[in-house]
Write a protein that holds these residues in place. Structure first.
Motif, PDB file in Angstrom:
ATOM      1  N   GLN A  86      41.524  48.952 110.286  1.00 55.94           N
ATOM      2  CA  GLN A  86      41.316  50.144 109.410  1.00 55.94           C
ATOM      3  C   GLN A  86      41.663  51.501 110.453  1.00 55.94           C
ATOM      4  OE1 GLN A  86      38.610  47.991 108.702  1.00 55.94           O
ATOM      5  NE2 GLN A  86      39.907  47.527 106.487  1.00 55.94           N
ATOM      6  N   PHE A  87      41.791  52.597 109.506  1.00 62.59           N
ATOM      7  CA  PHE A  87      41.981  53.918 110.403  1.00 62.59           C
ATOM      8  C   PHE A  87      40.645  54.190 110.931  1.00 62.59           C
ATOM      9  CE2 PHE A  87      46.001  54.084 107.860  1.00 62.59           C
ATOM     10  CZ  PHE A  87      46.805  54.433 108.713  1.00 62.59           C
ATOM     11  N   SER A  88      40.765  54.490 112.149  1.00 59.21           N
ATOM     12  CA  SER A  88      39.296  54.584 112.958  1.00 59.21           C
ATOM     13  C   SER A  88      38.995  56.133 113.198  1.00 59.21           C
ATOM     14  CB  SER A  88      38.895  53.682 113.933  1.00 59.21           C
ATOM     15  OG  SER A  88      39.841  53.714 114.953  1.00 59.21           O
ATOM     16  N   HIS A  90      38.842  60.142 113.628  1.00 57.97           N
ATOM     17  CA  HIS A  90      38.320  61.100 112.552  1.00 57.97           C
ATOM     18  C   HIS A  90      39.192  61.793 111.848  1.00 57.97           C
ATOM     19  CE1 HIS A  90      34.717  63.231 111.193  1.00 57.97           C
ATOM     20  NE2 HIS A  90      35.285  64.173 111.094  1.00 57.97           N
ATOM     21  N   SER A  92      42.200  61.117 110.681  1.00 60.15           N
ATOM     22  CA  SER A  92      42.790  60.455 109.608  1.00 60.15           C
ATOM     23  C   SER A  92      41.670  60.026 108.454  1.00 60.15           C
ATOM     24  CB  SER A  92      43.364  58.991 110.234  1.00 60.15           C
ATOM     25  OG  SER A  92      44.263  59.235 110.963  1.00 60.15           O
ATOM     26  N   ILE A  93      40.634  59.813 108.704  1.00 60.35           N
ATOM     27  CA  ILE A  93      39.686  59.354 107.899  1.00 60.35           C
ATOM     28  C   ILE A  93      39.335  60.608 106.846  1.00 60.35           C
ATOM     29  CG2 ILE A  93      37.037  58.944 107.420  1.00 60.35           C
ATOM     30  CD1 ILE A  93      37.161  57.259 109.962  1.00 60.35           C
ATOM     31  N   ALA A  96      42.181  61.181 104.556  1.00 61.75           N
ATOM     32  CA  ALA A  96      42.464  60.048 103.586  1.00 61.75           C
ATOM     33  C   ALA A  96      41.433  60.348 102.596  1.00 61.75           C
ATOM     34  CB  ALA A  96      42.011  58.632 104.140  1.00 61.75           C
ATOM     35  N   ARG A  97      40.105  60.663 103.044  1.00 61.29           N
ATOM     36  CA  ARG A  97      38.968  60.882 102.033  1.00 61.29           C
ATOM     37  C   ARG A  97      39.199  62.218 101.286  1.00 61.29           C
ATOM     38  NH1 ARG A  97      34.454  57.678 103.431  1.00 61.29           N
ATOM     39  NH2 ARG A  97      35.414  55.942 104.277  1.00 61.29           N
ATOM     40  N   THR A 138      40.349  53.200 105.140  1.00 62.86           N
ATOM     41  CA  THR A 138      39.377  53.997 106.167  1.00 62.86           C
ATOM     42  C   THR A 138      38.182  53.294 106.089  1.00 62.86           C
ATOM     43  OG1 THR A 138      38.917  55.647 104.470  1.00 62.86           O
ATOM     44  CG2 THR A 138      40.776  56.043 105.995  1.00 62.86           C
ATOM     45  N   SER A 139      37.811  52.218 105.208  1.00 64.26           N
ATOM     46  CA  SER A 139      36.578  51.545 104.812  1.00 64.26           C
ATOM     47  C   SER A 139      36.635  50.087 105.207  1.00 64.26           C
ATOM     48  CB  SER A 139      36.020  51.890 103.717  1.00 64.26           C
ATOM     49  OG  SER A 139      35.780  53.289 103.483  1.00 64.26           O
TER      50      SER A 139
END
Length: 220
Positions: A86-88, A90, A92-93, A96-97, A138-139
């Protein structure tokens, strides 16, 4: 012989370009206005999908359901991916969120007001599926699967299909809710309910497909 074909083609194009087109006998007839008046909602596209061609829409929902079932069936015997990335990072997270939040709000708006403005159930379902996909990349897949099972999303997906088909059949039989006032939120009879049911079905079906592909294929 080819000269005859060439001459016929030139004559046809000359006719289309030079000769005036005869006015139709129904020049004053507006198909959009007729659909709006018949369905009782400003969004003529939703009126056509959920009223004028409701019979086709029923089978579109059924085809989507069969597609989700087919994905489950075809990948059921495959070995899950040993490691899913997954994207790890910060940034990108966060992005994405943030995108998932915006997409989910758009999905709710399109589902509730899709009969009044551009949008509708299918667009709302796609927006909801996009939000779920952004969260999924991202999860952890285990967390996503646990949430899917905790909320019994598979059951709600099937219930939404059955209720949609039931309401659609009643509408085709002539049993309709009051149309209400044109432009009001509670207008168009059963169309707002069909919008919400389609949005729910498409979003939850997309969630199931996303989980299956991530489990067996990883992030594509």
């Amino acid at each position: 012989m080819r000269w005859i074909y060439l001459a016929a083609g030139i004559a046809l194009y000359a006719k289309m370009l030079l000769l005036p087109h005869p006015a139709a006998a129904t020049a004053d007839f507006s198909a959009v206005a007729a659909v709006v008046q018949d369905s009782g909602i400003p969004n003529a596209v939703s009126g056509i999908i959920f009223r004028n061609r409701l019979y086709d829409t029923i089978f579109e929902v059924v085809v989507f359901t069969i597609a989700v079932t087919g994905v489950r069936f075809l990948l059921a015997n495959e070995k899950p991916s040993s490691k899913i990335h997954q994207f790890s990072d910060h940034p990108s997270i966060v992005l994405a969120r943030l995108g998932a939040t915006i997409a989910s709000l758009v999905s709710i708006e399109l589902a509730i007001r899709g009969h009044l403005s551009p949008g509708g159930g299918f667009a709302a379902g796609v927006a909801g599926g996009t939000a779920i996909g952004l969260v999924a990349i991202t999860s952890s897949s285990e967390w996503m699967q646990a949430v899917y099972q905790r909320w019994q999303a598979a059951v709600w997906e099937k219930v939404s299909v059955l209720v949609f088909i039931g309401l659609a059949v009643l509408t085709l039989l002539g049993l309709e809710l009051p149309s209400g006032e044109l432009g009001a939120l509670l207008s168009g009879g059963v169309i707002p309910l069909l919008n919400i049911l389609v949005a729910l079905k498409v979003a939850l079906g997309s969630w199931a497909v996303i989980l299956i592909f991530i489990r067996y294929r990883g992030l594509l």
